[in-house]
Motif scaffolding. Structure first.
Motif, PDB file in Angstrom:
ATOM      1  N   ASN A 253       0.828  -1.199   0.000  1.00 51.32           N
ATOM      2  CA  ASN A 253       0.000   0.000   0.000  1.00 51.32           C
ATOM      3  C   ASN A 253       0.870   1.261   0.000  1.00 51.32           C
ATOM      4  O   ASN A 253       2.033   1.232   0.401  1.00 51.32           O
ATOM      5  CB  ASN A 253      -0.986   0.005   1.168  1.00 51.32           C
ATOM      6  CG  ASN A 253      -0.288  -0.081   2.519  1.00 51.32           C
ATOM      7  OD1 ASN A 253       0.667   0.627   2.789  1.00 51.32           O
ATOM      8  ND2 ASN A 253      -0.786  -0.956   3.378  1.00 51.32           N
TER       9      ASN A 253
ATOM     10  N   ALA B 271      -3.417   4.468  -1.786  1.00 48.51           N
ATOM     11  CA  ALA B 271      -3.730   3.373  -2.691  1.00 48.51           C
ATOM     12  C   ALA B 271      -3.502   2.096  -1.912  1.00 48.51           C
ATOM     13  O   ALA B 271      -2.387   1.850  -1.422  1.00 48.51           O
ATOM     14  CB  ALA B 271      -2.846   3.415  -3.931  1.00 48.51           C
ATOM     15  N   ALA B 272      -4.531   1.306  -1.766  1.00 48.41           N
ATOM     16  CA  ALA B 272      -4.402   0.039  -1.045  1.00 48.41           C
ATOM     17  C   ALA B 272      -3.626  -0.959  -1.894  1.00 48.41           C
ATOM     18  O   ALA B 272      -3.470  -0.784  -3.112  1.00 48.41           O
ATOM     19  CB  ALA B 272      -5.784  -0.510  -0.704  1.00 48.41           C
TER      20      ALA B 272
ATOM     21  N   GLU C 263      -4.504  -2.024  -5.558  1.00 49.97           N
ATOM     22  CA  GLU C 263      -5.539  -1.094  -6.014  1.00 49.97           C
ATOM     23  C   GLU C 263      -4.975  -0.126  -7.053  1.00 49.97           C
ATOM     24  O   GLU C 263      -3.808   0.265  -6.996  1.00 49.97           O
ATOM     25  CB  GLU C 263      -6.052  -0.307  -4.815  1.00 49.97           C
ATOM     26  CG  GLU C 263      -7.165   0.673  -5.113  1.00 49.97           C
ATOM     27  CD  GLU C 263      -7.644   1.359  -3.848  1.00 49.97           C
ATOM     28  OE1 GLU C 263      -8.780   1.075  -3.426  1.00 49.97           O
ATOM     29  OE2 GLU C 263      -6.888   2.165  -3.268  1.00 49.97           O
TER      30      GLU C 263
ATOM     31  N   ALA D 292      -5.309   3.528  -8.071  1.00 48.18           N
ATOM     32  CA  ALA D 292      -5.804   4.810  -7.574  1.00 48.18           C
ATOM     33  C   ALA D 292      -5.481   5.887  -8.594  1.00 48.18           C
ATOM     34  O   ALA D 292      -4.318   6.079  -8.963  1.00 48.18           O
ATOM     35  CB  ALA D 292      -5.170   5.144  -6.227  1.00 48.18           C
TER      36      ALA D 292
ATOM     37  N   ARG E 174      -5.212  -3.195 -15.628  1.00 52.68           N
ATOM     38  CA  ARG E 174      -6.257  -3.808 -14.810  1.00 52.68           C
ATOM     39  C   ARG E 174      -5.915  -5.268 -14.520  1.00 52.68           C
ATOM     40  O   ARG E 174      -6.113  -5.756 -13.402  1.00 52.68           O
ATOM     41  CB  ARG E 174      -7.606  -3.702 -15.531  1.00 52.68           C
ATOM     42  CG  ARG E 174      -8.805  -4.048 -14.667  1.00 52.68           C
ATOM     43  CD  ARG E 174     -10.100  -3.926 -15.431  1.00 52.68           C
ATOM     44  NE  ARG E 174     -10.355  -2.586 -15.910  1.00 52.68           N
ATOM     45  CZ  ARG E 174     -10.273  -2.198 -17.182  1.00 52.68           C
ATOM     46  NH1 ARG E 174      -9.951  -3.089 -18.123  1.00 52.68           N
ATOM     47  NH2 ARG E 174     -10.509  -0.963 -17.540  1.00 52.68           N
TER      48      ARG E 174
ATOM     49  N   ARG F 125      -3.128  -5.946 -11.653  1.00 50.67           N
ATOM     50  CA  ARG F 125      -3.547  -5.801 -10.253  1.00 50.67           C
ATOM     51  C   ARG F 125      -2.366  -5.502  -9.345  1.00 50.67           C
ATOM     52  O   ARG F 125      -2.232  -6.047  -8.261  1.00 50.67           O
ATOM     53  CB  ARG F 125      -4.296  -7.047  -9.766  1.00 50.67           C
ATOM     54  CG  ARG F 125      -5.543  -7.371 -10.544  1.00 50.67           C
ATOM     55  CD  ARG F 125      -6.428  -6.180 -10.788  1.00 50.67           C
ATOM     56  NE  ARG F 125      -6.815  -5.479  -9.574  1.00 50.67           N
ATOM     57  CZ  ARG F 125      -7.531  -4.361  -9.557  1.00 50.67           C
ATOM     58  NH1 ARG F 125      -7.903  -3.783 -10.683  1.00 50.67           N
ATOM     59  NH2 ARG F 125      -7.843  -3.791  -8.422  1.00 50.67           N
TER      60      ARG F 125
ATOM     61  N   THR G 266      -0.334  -2.502  -7.268  1.00 46.56           N
ATOM     62  CA  THR G 266      -0.640  -1.195  -6.689  1.00 46.56           C
ATOM     63  C   THR G 266      -0.185  -0.116  -7.654  1.00 46.56           C
ATOM     64  O   THR G 266       0.987  -0.076  -8.055  1.00 46.56           O
ATOM     65  CB  THR G 266       0.059  -1.015  -5.336  1.00 46.56           C
ATOM     66  OG1 THR G 266      -0.262  -2.116  -4.487  1.00 46.56           O
ATOM     67  CG2 THR G 266      -0.372   0.293  -4.681  1.00 46.56           C
TER      68      THR G 266
ATOM     69  N   CYS H 136      -9.981   2.821 -12.704  1.00 47.62           N
ATOM     70  CA  CYS H 136      -9.554   3.013 -11.314  1.00 47.62           C
ATOM     71  C   CYS H 136     -10.551   2.452 -10.307  1.00 47.62           C
ATOM     72  O   CYS H 136     -11.766   2.544 -10.485  1.00 47.62           O
ATOM     73  CB  CYS H 136      -9.330   4.494 -11.033  1.00 47.62           C
ATOM     74  SG  CYS H 136      -8.026   5.213 -12.074  1.00 47.62           S
ATOM     75  N   ASP H 137      -9.998   1.893  -9.244  1.00 47.29           N
ATOM     76  CA  ASP H 137     -10.819   1.465  -8.113  1.00 47.29           C
ATOM     77  C   ASP H 137     -11.203   2.651  -7.233  1.00 47.29           C
ATOM     78  O   ASP H 137     -12.267   2.666  -6.617  1.00 47.29           O
ATOM     79  CB  ASP H 137     -10.042   0.459  -7.254  1.00 47.29           C
ATOM     80  CG  ASP H 137      -9.608  -0.748  -8.043  1.00 47.29           C
ATOM     81  OD1 ASP H 137     -10.486  -1.474  -8.536  1.00 47.29           O
ATOM     82  OD2 ASP H 137      -8.383  -0.967  -8.182  1.00 47.29           O
ATOM     83  N   ARG H 138     -10.285   3.628  -7.184  1.00 44.88           N
ATOM     84  CA  ARG H 138     -10.475   4.805  -6.339  1.00 44.88           C
ATOM     85  C   ARG H 138      -9.966   6.024  -7.108  1.00 44.88           C
ATOM     86  O   ARG H 138      -8.962   5.943  -7.815  1.00 44.88           O
ATOM     87  CB  ARG H 138      -9.672   4.640  -5.040  1.00 44.88           C
ATOM     88  CG  ARG H 138      -9.876   5.735  -4.001  1.00 44.88           C
ATOM     89  CD  ARG H 138      -8.765   5.679  -2.951  1.00 44.88           C
ATOM     90  NE  ARG H 138      -8.540   4.366  -2.376  1.00 44.88           N
ATOM     91  CZ  ARG H 138      -8.956   3.987  -1.180  1.00 44.88           C
ATOM     92  NH1 ARG H 138      -9.617   4.824  -0.410  1.00 44.88           N
ATOM     93  NH2 ARG H 138      -8.674   2.775  -0.726  1.00 44.88           N
TER      94      ARG H 138
ATOM     95  N   ALA I   7     -14.874   5.963  -4.755  1.00 45.61           N
ATOM     96  CA  ALA I   7     -15.119   5.189  -5.969  1.00 45.61           C
ATOM     97  C   ALA I   7     -15.526   6.137  -7.098  1.00 45.61           C
ATOM     98  O   ALA I   7     -16.170   7.168  -6.857  1.00 45.61           O
ATOM     99  CB  ALA I   7     -16.222   4.169  -5.718  1.00 45.61           C
TER     100      ALA I   7
END
Length: 271
Positions: A2, A25-26, A29, A31, A182, A185, A187, A202-204, A218
């Motif tokens: 992260n 950013a997890a 993820e 971001a 994508r 996966r 970070t 983006c996830d976030r 989101a």
């Protein structure tokens, strides 16, 4: 791994360009950083890959301050594709991508089988397999972009930092790049001007305006007509993409919302 950014401040010529940014950013993820020109996106990313030292605040990798790591340690964790990219490398495509293996090599050490396989795999991932012997300087802008992305992949990082990676790419290669990111996966911190691409990938999202984060969450929650009018100065409707179900932004190109803010470039022209 992260990534966390805490109370980040960056100044140019005595003026705060980034002021009190918090974002994250997890692990695994993607971001996205979005915002008008001059909002501070590139400046924030440059602190993550240590091109800039912040005046205050911290960048954390898995909870550890990045400034406690050596440059070599940082390079094993973070790979970057910045906006400013060299075009005069007198190197072959393969030699440029092989530079991504440097953090793992001792001085004067030669390539091993793992290096060669990683370089070949990275070139194939960006659609440049079989182009090893071409001169980097002779490539088109889009081809250079893909080779530099392959170099970042060859670094085998935990974190990717990508500043406008779709620049210079045609539509097909933009779509392929987004699909590749994508599928990885890994970070990823990425800045994008294309809000529909950001909503799809983006996830976030973190929305920057005037050097501050004004919204995070989101894409569906963040990209509202009200925010688009306030931050980007555009009139838009947000619907559902008929193929993917992602948020789809339809812009009104005929008129702006009332009291639309003027958008200008920052001191370094960054987006």
């Amino acid at each position: 791994m992260n990534v966390g950014i805490e109370d980040l401040h960056v100044a140019y010529a005595g003026r705060n360009v980034v002021a009190g940014v918090h974002l994250m950013a997890a692990a695994g993820e993607i971001a996205g950083l979005v915002g008008p020109n001059g909002s501070g996106k590139s400046t924030v990313l440059r602190t993550v890959y240590r091109h800039l030292r912040p005046a205050a605040g911290r960048v954390l990798l898995a909870g550890a301050d990045i400034r406690t790591l050596t440059p070599g340690q940082t390079a094993r964790h973070v790979a970057a594709l910045p906006q400013e990219r060299g075009s005069d490398f007198e190197l072959t495509v393969r030699e440029v991508v092989a530079m991504g293996r440097t953090p793992y090599k001792r001085a004067f050490a030669g390539e091993d089988r793992d290096d060669r396989e990683t370089v070949a795999r990275s070139l194939a991932a960006v659609g440049m397999a079989g182009q090893d012997a071409r001169r980097f300087a002779a490539l088109s802008g889009g081809e250079r972009q893909r080779v530099l992305l392959a170099r970042a992949f060859a670094q085998d990082p935990d974190v990717l930092v990508l500043d406008e990676p779709t620049n210079h790419l045609d539509v097909r290669h933009q779509v392929e790049l987004l699909a590749l990111l994508r599928a990885q996966r890994r970070t990823t911190l990425i800045s994008l001007h294309d809000l529909n691409a950001a909503a799809s990938l983006c996830d976030r999202l973190h929305v920057l305006h005037g050097g501050r984060v004004v919204a995070s969450g989101a894409p569906r929650a963040v990209l509202t007509p009200e925010l688009l009018a306030e931050v980007f100065g555009v009139r838009a409707a947000v619907t559902e993409h008929p193929l993917t179900g992602d948020p789809l932004i339809a812009f009104d190109h005929r008129r702006l919302p009332p009291s639309s803010p003027a958008s200008g470039a920052g001191p370094d022209g960054e987006g």
